[in-house]
Write a protein that holds these residues in place. Structure first.
Motif, PDB file in Angstrom:
ATOM      1  N   UNK A 213       0.581  41.530  58.119  1.00  0.00           N
ATOM      2  CA  UNK A 213       1.582  41.973  56.284  1.00  0.00           C
ATOM      3  C   UNK A 213       1.804  43.856  56.453  1.00  0.00           C
ATOM      4  N   UNK A 214       1.241  44.021  56.399  1.00  0.00           N
ATOM      5  CA  UNK A 214       1.375  45.374  57.201  1.00  0.00           C
ATOM      6  C   UNK A 214       2.524  46.050  57.615  1.00  0.00           C
ATOM      7  N   UNK A 215       2.197  45.568  59.232  1.00  0.00           N
ATOM      8  CA  UNK A 215       3.292  45.429  60.507  1.00  0.00           C
ATOM      9  C   UNK A 215       4.405  45.056  60.247  1.00  0.00           C
ATOM     10  N   UNK A 216       4.783  44.364  59.199  1.00  0.00           N
ATOM     11  CA  UNK A 216       6.319  43.287  58.752  1.00  0.00           C
ATOM     12  C   UNK A 216       6.815  44.112  57.688  1.00  0.00           C
ATOM     13  N   UNK A 217       6.004  44.826  56.823  1.00  0.00           N
ATOM     14  CA  UNK A 217       6.520  46.184  56.071  1.00  0.00           C
ATOM     15  C   UNK A 217       6.850  46.574  56.585  1.00  0.00           C
ATOM     16  N   UNK A 218       6.499  47.292  57.377  1.00  0.00           N
ATOM     17  CA  UNK A 218       6.831  48.401  58.336  1.00  0.00           C
ATOM     18  C   UNK A 218       8.119  48.490  59.258  1.00  0.00           C
ATOM     19  N   UNK A 219       8.099  47.003  59.378  1.00  0.00           N
ATOM     20  CA  UNK A 219       9.860  46.173  60.121  1.00  0.00           C
ATOM     21  C   UNK A 219      10.867  46.872  59.276  1.00  0.00           C
ATOM     22  N   UNK A 220      10.369  45.946  58.054  1.00  0.00           N
ATOM     23  CA  UNK A 220      11.513  46.055  57.401  1.00  0.00           C
ATOM     24  C   UNK A 220      11.630  46.713  55.577  1.00  0.00           C
ATOM     25  N   UNK A 221      10.644  48.489  56.304  1.00  0.00           N
ATOM     26  CA  UNK A 221      10.489  49.415  55.338  1.00  0.00           C
ATOM     27  C   UNK A 221      12.152  50.030  54.459  1.00  0.00           C
ATOM     28  N   UNK A 222      13.333  49.716  55.645  1.00  0.00           N
ATOM     29  CA  UNK A 222      14.346  50.833  54.955  1.00  0.00           C
ATOM     30  C   UNK A 222      15.352  49.427  54.147  1.00  0.00           C
ATOM     31  N   UNK A 223      14.808  47.791  53.650  1.00  0.00           N
ATOM     32  CA  UNK A 223      15.592  47.068  53.185  1.00  0.00           C
ATOM     33  C   UNK A 223      14.659  46.329  51.328  1.00  0.00           C
ATOM     34  N   UNK A 224      15.692  46.131  50.405  1.00  0.00           N
ATOM     35  CA  UNK A 224      14.530  45.664  49.458  1.00  0.00           C
ATOM     36  C   UNK A 224      14.306  44.616  50.636  1.00  0.00           C
ATOM     37  N   UNK A 225      12.473  44.593  49.976  1.00  0.00           N
ATOM     38  CA  UNK A 225      11.735  42.918  50.439  1.00  0.00           C
ATOM     39  C   UNK A 225      10.872  42.307  49.410  1.00  0.00           C
TER      40      UNK A 225
ATOM     41  N   UNK B 208      16.729  37.370  45.536  1.00  0.00           N
ATOM     42  CA  UNK B 208      17.719  37.020  47.135  1.00  0.00           C
ATOM     43  C   UNK B 208      19.200  37.512  46.450  1.00  0.00           C
ATOM     44  N   UNK B 209      19.208  37.146  45.238  1.00  0.00           N
ATOM     45  CA  UNK B 209      20.718  37.497  44.852  1.00  0.00           C
ATOM     46  C   UNK B 209      20.934  39.135  44.917  1.00  0.00           C
ATOM     47  N   UNK B 210      19.720  39.254  44.606  1.00  0.00           N
ATOM     48  CA  UNK B 210      20.030  40.567  44.584  1.00  0.00           C
ATOM     49  C   UNK B 210      19.814  41.803  45.354  1.00  0.00           C
ATOM     50  N   UNK B 211      19.065  41.312  46.887  1.00  0.00           N
ATOM     51  CA  UNK B 211      19.593  41.911  48.031  1.00  0.00           C
ATOM     52  C   UNK B 211      18.380  41.775  48.662  1.00  0.00           C
ATOM     53  N   UNK B 212      17.665  41.160  48.034  1.00  0.00           N
ATOM     54  CA  UNK B 212      15.728  41.297  48.708  1.00  0.00           C
ATOM     55  C   UNK B 212      15.766  40.377  49.829  1.00  0.00           C
ATOM     56  N   UNK B 213      15.141  41.048  50.989  1.00  0.00           N
ATOM     57  CA  UNK B 213      14.768  40.084  51.930  1.00  0.00           C
ATOM     58  C   UNK B 213      13.946  39.676  51.564  1.00  0.00           C
ATOM     59  N   UNK B 214      13.231  38.011  51.763  1.00  0.00           N
ATOM     60  CA  UNK B 214      12.297  37.089  51.281  1.00  0.00           C
ATOM     61  C   UNK B 214      11.479  36.924  52.247  1.00  0.00           C
ATOM     62  N   UNK B 215       9.986  36.758  51.845  1.00  0.00           N
ATOM     63  CA  UNK B 215       9.217  36.438  53.477  1.00  0.00           C
ATOM     64  C   UNK B 215       8.218  35.694  52.867  1.00  0.00           C
ATOM     65  N   UNK B 216       7.203  34.883  53.241  1.00  0.00           N
ATOM     66  CA  UNK B 216       6.268  34.309  52.730  1.00  0.00           C
ATOM     67  C   UNK B 216       4.864  34.184  54.030  1.00  0.00           C
ATOM     68  N   UNK B 217       4.209  34.814  53.672  1.00  0.00           N
ATOM     69  CA  UNK B 217       3.385  35.123  54.922  1.00  0.00           C
ATOM     70  C   UNK B 217       1.958  34.205  54.164  1.00  0.00           C
TER      71      UNK B 217
END
Length: 579
Positions: free
Chosen positions: A377-389, A316-325
């Motif tokens: 998860x595939x849909x979520x990754x698609x939505x956030x593909x432009x940011x570190x995740x 998170x400090x490195x700028x990643x968006x973090x998600x737990x599914x």
């Protein structure tokens, strides 16, 4: 001799048959426990059963005396009390069966939110009926009323005998660690549980620097010293798949009795990509994930203190968006709150999926089916593909004891082998492998599996219960209970992984940060799996004891041990280095 007969034996004249009869289940539990803990030898069995019989006989004698003194003289009431007592012992049995631990405080808060439909199963009902029949038989056949004087005498003798056993337990004369494990199984289930609830727990120590003695001990066990290697790169899409209860015994490459086609998807991944077999240090989901996130063995202290160390926080400090599914309810055991403390921006589970019509119909049993979780998860990754995740996926279809019973119309490639056409864990893991394969194909199709993508596949913890598929796991091998760990990238990483029997779940967090070229925090107990020269130690903290394993020793000790070396190790295990 007359004194012994008058004061020690005569109080049991009318009740010794009843007490012996009621002690039998505890003897069976003791033998089963030794087997589960890997300490079933002739010497251990004979020693334990002798002391266990004496302890159980005296404890039940004390309970019987109290019932007499309270005026309870009805056989049906006695049978009911015995039945409730054996339910406590049943909880002990189940924990030993599934987790190789006894029933204690750690597991009391896991009961809320559990799925109790299994209580309707004919096998469970049959067990309770047999248990009730045993209690009724013992009460009707052997119970006799006692005078108040006899009850008082019997109570005094029982308490004296228990005090002697407590202060001079002969099992402590056995060699280490058999002296610990046999003594561990002696207390009656209800006594062990109450003691576990009331016992004083070690407290966390958050330190910015170590005292000289603690620093020396940390160097001896080589903890707080994780470092990076040249193996990684700056991946921007990181997916950690934590399969519920997966262990090596369900993989054909480790266990030849598993049909090749059943585990082919996972076996093929382990052949194509770097993989390892990790020792586990936890036996439940919250604890397993906490160790994975923190590289700290004392999971309970980690989450109770807001996760002082967590690789998720570092990302998170490195700028990643973090998600737990997860497929299960995200509010179970307050994990929606706890995992946000661990560093996740979002915690999404069954409660959320119930609000989505396209997913709601696939929620049953413990939660959303794995296939639909991967789809989301595939849909979520698609939505956030432009940011570190960074995303963690926790599946649920392989939950003990049998895996998902109903896949809600979803079709899988069927395995033509025994145990694969009915609900069993082997079938559940075969289907999990197919779901992973489908998920990877979906990422490829979406253009999300590229050179910046890192996918890790592992488990939260293993499962020990093999019912009803025992013959798939005989003869037992020690590495059956290890956890697979697979590192999947577009271009497979060529750097070698550590080939060390002491690699464990503690090594996952430093490995992730190593792969991302992110500096590891000082508080990690583990080391990157790419650090092939690191000395490793395994700290496995149970309900009320710990097992510390190095190349030189295997030390087992209670968490309230008075031994100075043990106390120093407890201090080390409860320290969170946060500089």
């Amino acid at each position: 001799m007359d004194v012994i007969k008058k004061y020690l034996l005569s109080p049991f004249k009318n009740d010794w048959k009843l007490l012996l009869c009621l002690s039998i289940p505890a003897l069976l539990l003791g033998a089963f426990g030794l087997n589960q803990l890997g300490r079933l030898t002739t010497a251990n069995l004979l020693a334990l059963e002798g002391v266990k019989l004496a302890c159980e006989f005296l404890f039940l004698g004390a309970l019987l005396s109290l019932l007499h003194l309270l005026g309870v003289k009805n056989k049906w009431v006695l049978a009911a009390v015995a039945f409730v007592y054996y339910l406590t012992m049943t909880a002990d049995l189940i924990l030993l069966w599934y987790f190789k631990e006894r029933f204690g405080a750690k597991y009391l808060n896991t009961m809320e939110g559990g799925d109790y439909d299994f209580l309707k199963d004919w096998r469970v009902i049959s067990y309770f009926l047999v248990l009730a029949a045993f209690c009724i038989f013992a009460a009707k056949r052997y119970f006799q009323k006692s005078t108040r004087k006899t009850a008082i005498s019997r109570l005094a003798v029982c308490l004296l005998g228990l005090a002697l056993l407590y202060t001079a337990n002969p099992l402590k004369l056995l060699p280490r660690p058999d002296n610990f494990y046999t003594s561990y199984l002696v207390p009656p289930s209800i006594v062990y549980t109450v003691n576990a609830v009331l016992a004083k727990r070690p407290q966390a120590h958050q330190e910015e620097s170590l005292s000289a003695p603690l620093k020396e001990l940390a160097q001896e066990y080589n903890v707080f010293s994780a470092k990076n290697t040249p193996a990684g790169k700056k991946y921007t899409r990181v997916i950690l798949i934590a399969s519920e209860s997966l262990s090596n015994k369900y993989l054909h490459r480790v266990n030849g009795k598993i049909p090749p086609q059943a585990s082919a998807p996972l076996d093929n991944l382990m052949t194509a990509y770097p993989s390892a077999s990790l020792q586990h240090v936890t036996l439940s989901t919250l604890y397993g994930l906490t160790v994975i996130f923190t590289s700290h063995p004392y999971a309970q202290l980690a989450y109770e203190n807001g996760y002082p160390v967590s690789f998720v926080k570092e990302l998170k400090k490195q700028g990643f968006h973090t998600a737990f599914l997860r497929g299960a309810n995200e509010t179970y055991m307050d994990e929606n709150i706890l995992f946000k403390q661990a560093g996740f921006d979002e915690v999404i589970g069954a409660t959320y999926f119930e609000t989505r019509p396209e997913y709601k119909e696939y929620i049953d049993w413990w939660g959303l089916t794995d296939r639909q979780l991967f789809k989301y998860a595939g849909e979520y990754l698609q939505e956030h593909q432009k940011e570190p995740l960074f995303m963690t996926l926790l599946t649920v279809d392989s939950h003990v004891p049998l895996g998902r019973l109903d896949y809600l119309g979803q079709e899988y490639e069927e395995i033509d082998a025994e145990f694969y056409n009915i609900p069993t864990l082997p079938r559940a893991f075969a289907r999990f492998g197919q779901d992973v394969e489908r998920f990877l194909a979906d990422l490829n199709k979406r253009g999300l599996f590229d050179e910046n993508t890192l996918i890790l596949v592992t488990a939260d913890h293993p499962s020990y219960s093999n019912t009803p598929t025992n013959k798939l796991f005989k003869p037992y091998q020690a590495d059956f209970d290890n956890l697979p760990f697979i590192i999947i990238t577009k271009t497979p990483i060529k750097a070698p992984l550590a080939d060390n029997k002491l690699i464990s779940q503690l090594d996952i967090a430093p490995t992730v940060l190593d792969l991302l070229q992110a500096e590891p925090p000082s508080g990690f107990f583990g080391h990157s799996l790419f650090d092939t020269s690191a000395r490793r130690s395994i700290f496995d903290i149970k309900e009320d004891y710990a097992v510390v394993t190095t190349e030189k020793e295997n030390r087992v000790f209670p968490l309230n041990s008075p031994d100075e070396k043990d106390k120093a190790l407890i201090h080390l295990m409860t320290t969170f280095l946060v500089k």
